[in-house]
Motif scaffolding. Structure first.
Motif, mmCIF file in Angstrom:
data_model
loop_
_atom_site.group_PDB
_atom_site.id
_atom_site.type_symbol
_atom_site.label_atom_id
_atom_site.label_comp_id
_atom_site.label_asym_id
_atom_site.label_seq_id
_atom_site.Cartn_x
_atom_site.Cartn_y
_atom_site.Cartn_z
ATOM 1 N N ASP A 7 0.801 -1.215 0.000
ATOM 2 C CA ASP A 7 0.000 0.000 0.000
ATOM 3 C C ASP A 7 0.840 1.274 0.000
ATOM 4 O O ASP A 7 0.323 2.354 -0.225
ATOM 5 N N VAL A 8 2.122 1.144 0.276
ATOM 6 C CA VAL A 8 2.998 2.301 0.407
ATOM 7 C C VAL A 8 3.541 2.693 -0.958
ATOM 8 O O VAL A 8 4.049 1.865 -1.695
ATOM 9 N N VAL A 9 3.392 3.977 -1.273
ATOM 10 C CA VAL A 9 3.918 4.511 -2.526
ATOM 11 C C VAL A 9 5.216 5.231 -2.203
ATOM 12 O O VAL A 9 5.248 6.102 -1.336
ATOM 13 N N SER A 10 6.283 4.874 -2.877
ATOM 14 C CA SER A 10 7.598 5.455 -2.628
ATOM 15 C C SER A 10 7.547 6.966 -2.805
ATOM 16 O O SER A 10 7.007 7.477 -3.787
ATOM 17 N N GLY A 11 8.109 7.671 -1.822
ATOM 18 C CA GLY A 11 8.180 9.125 -1.911
ATOM 19 C C GLY A 11 6.938 9.842 -1.438
ATOM 20 O O GLY A 11 6.898 11.056 -1.406
ATOM 21 N N ARG A 12 5.890 9.119 -1.063
ATOM 22 C CA ARG A 12 4.654 9.757 -0.590
ATOM 23 C C ARG A 12 4.401 9.349 0.851
ATOM 24 O O ARG A 12 4.541 8.195 1.214
ATOM 25 N N ARG A 13 4.015 10.294 1.630
ATOM 26 C CA ARG A 13 3.692 10.026 3.022
ATOM 27 C C ARG A 13 2.238 9.611 3.127
ATOM 28 O O ARG A 13 1.360 10.261 2.555
ATOM 29 N N GLN A 14 1.985 8.538 3.836
ATOM 30 C CA GLN A 14 0.624 8.031 3.982
ATOM 31 C C GLN A 14 -0.100 8.792 5.102
ATOM 32 O O GLN A 14 0.500 9.094 6.127
ATOM 33 N N ALA A 15 -1.356 9.087 4.900
ATOM 34 C CA ALA A 15 -2.152 9.764 5.921
ATOM 35 C C ALA A 15 -2.457 8.783 7.044
ATOM 36 O O ALA A 15 -2.650 7.595 6.815
ATOM 37 N N SER A 16 -2.507 9.301 8.243
ATOM 38 C CA SER A 16 -2.830 8.474 9.393
ATOM 39 C C SER A 16 -4.318 8.164 9.396
ATOM 40 O O SER A 16 -5.142 9.074 9.335
ATOM 41 N N PRO A 17 -4.712 6.871 9.476
ATOM 42 C CA PRO A 17 -6.137 6.564 9.539
ATOM 43 C C PRO A 17 -6.783 7.144 10.790
ATOM 44 O O PRO A 17 -7.945 7.520 10.770
ATOM 45 N N LYS A 18 -6.022 7.248 11.886
ATOM 46 C CA LYS A 18 -6.568 7.851 13.115
ATOM 47 C C LYS A 18 -6.962 9.294 12.859
ATOM 48 O O LYS A 18 -8.068 9.716 13.169
ATOM 49 N N LEU A 19 -6.027 10.040 12.296
ATOM 50 C CA LEU A 19 -6.272 11.455 12.058
ATOM 51 C C LEU A 19 -7.365 11.654 11.006
ATOM 52 O O LEU A 19 -8.246 12.495 11.172
ATOM 53 N N ALA A 20 -7.322 10.886 9.946
ATOM 54 C CA ALA A 20 -8.301 11.040 8.865
ATOM 55 C C ALA A 20 -9.720 10.779 9.362
ATOM 56 O O ALA A 20 -10.625 11.579 9.111
ATOM 57 N N THR A 21 -9.927 9.667 10.062
ATOM 58 C CA THR A 21 -11.287 9.365 10.530
ATOM 59 C C THR A 21 -11.736 10.361 11.592
ATOM 60 O O THR A 21 -12.899 10.750 11.623
ATOM 61 N N ALA A 22 -10.812 10.791 12.448
ATOM 62 C CA ALA A 22 -11.173 11.779 13.470
ATOM 63 C C ALA A 22 -11.591 13.098 12.824
ATOM 64 O O ALA A 22 -12.585 13.711 13.229
ATOM 65 N N LEU A 23 -10.855 13.520 11.806
ATOM 66 C CA LEU A 23 -11.184 14.776 11.123
ATOM 67 C C LEU A 23 -12.499 14.667 10.357
ATOM 68 O O LEU A 23 -13.261 15.641 10.295
ATOM 69 N N ILE A 24 -12.770 13.513 9.788
ATOM 70 C CA ILE A 24 -14.054 13.314 9.091
ATOM 71 C C ILE A 24 -15.204 13.437 10.086
ATOM 72 O O ILE A 24 -16.183 14.142 9.840
ATOM 73 N N GLY A 25 -15.095 12.751 11.210
ATOM 74 C CA GLY A 25 -16.145 12.815 12.231
ATOM 75 C C GLY A 25 -16.328 14.222 12.760
ATOM 76 O O GLY A 25 -17.454 14.719 12.887
ATOM 77 N N LEU A 26 -15.229 14.882 13.078
ATOM 78 C CA LEU A 26 -15.290 16.247 13.586
ATOM 79 C C LEU A 26 -15.881 17.188 12.544
ATOM 80 O O LEU A 26 -16.731 18.026 12.868
#
Length: 129
Positions: A7-26
């Motif tokens: 799932d990891v793309v070289s040179g790209r930082r993956q978003a944190s699922p914790k942060l992403a779902t928390a921001l969606i809910g908020l």
């Protein structure tokens, strides 16, 4: 669970699922709060508590369903965070209604610690203020 090497793309930082779902809910709760308070009117706190509880219950339902399907789960950080922001009643309802997150001791302890802290704040607000 979590990211796999494929799932990891070289040179790209993956978003944190914790942060992403928390921001969606908020974000959902904030949009619903603003829409309700601006369009219908009334106290922002009432709209916030309604919105955060609807979002929290929806996230508990989603997480239970995803657990059954072995799909993308909502991190405990998000469920507990939504509860801490006012969604504890919906969190309790979601735990009871969907029989979800009822056995994991670490989650239960954190959930009830948040609920007790909120009760202390509410009592302080109405009694000692």
């Amino acid at each position: 669970k979590g990211l796999q090497a494929r799932d990891v793309v070289s040179g790209r930082r993956q978003a944190s699922p914790k942060l992403a779902t928390a921001l969606i809910g908020l974000g959902l709760a904030l949009v619903a709060t603003a829409a309700g308070a601006l369009v219908v009117g009334g106290p922002w706190l009432v709209w916030w508590l309604g919105a955060i509880n609807v979002v929290t219950l929806a996230f508990y339902r989603w997480d239970k369903r995803q657990a059954q399907l072995q799909g993308f789960r909502v991190p405990e950080f998000t469920l507990l965070g939504l509860g801490a922001l006012g969604g504890t009643p919906a969190g309790l309802l979601g735990r009871l209604k969907y029989r979800h997150k009822t056995l994991k001791t670490s989650f239960r302890l954190k959930f009830w610690a948040i609920a007790v802290a909120q009760l202390v704040v509410i009592l302080w607000w109405f009694v000692f203020r």
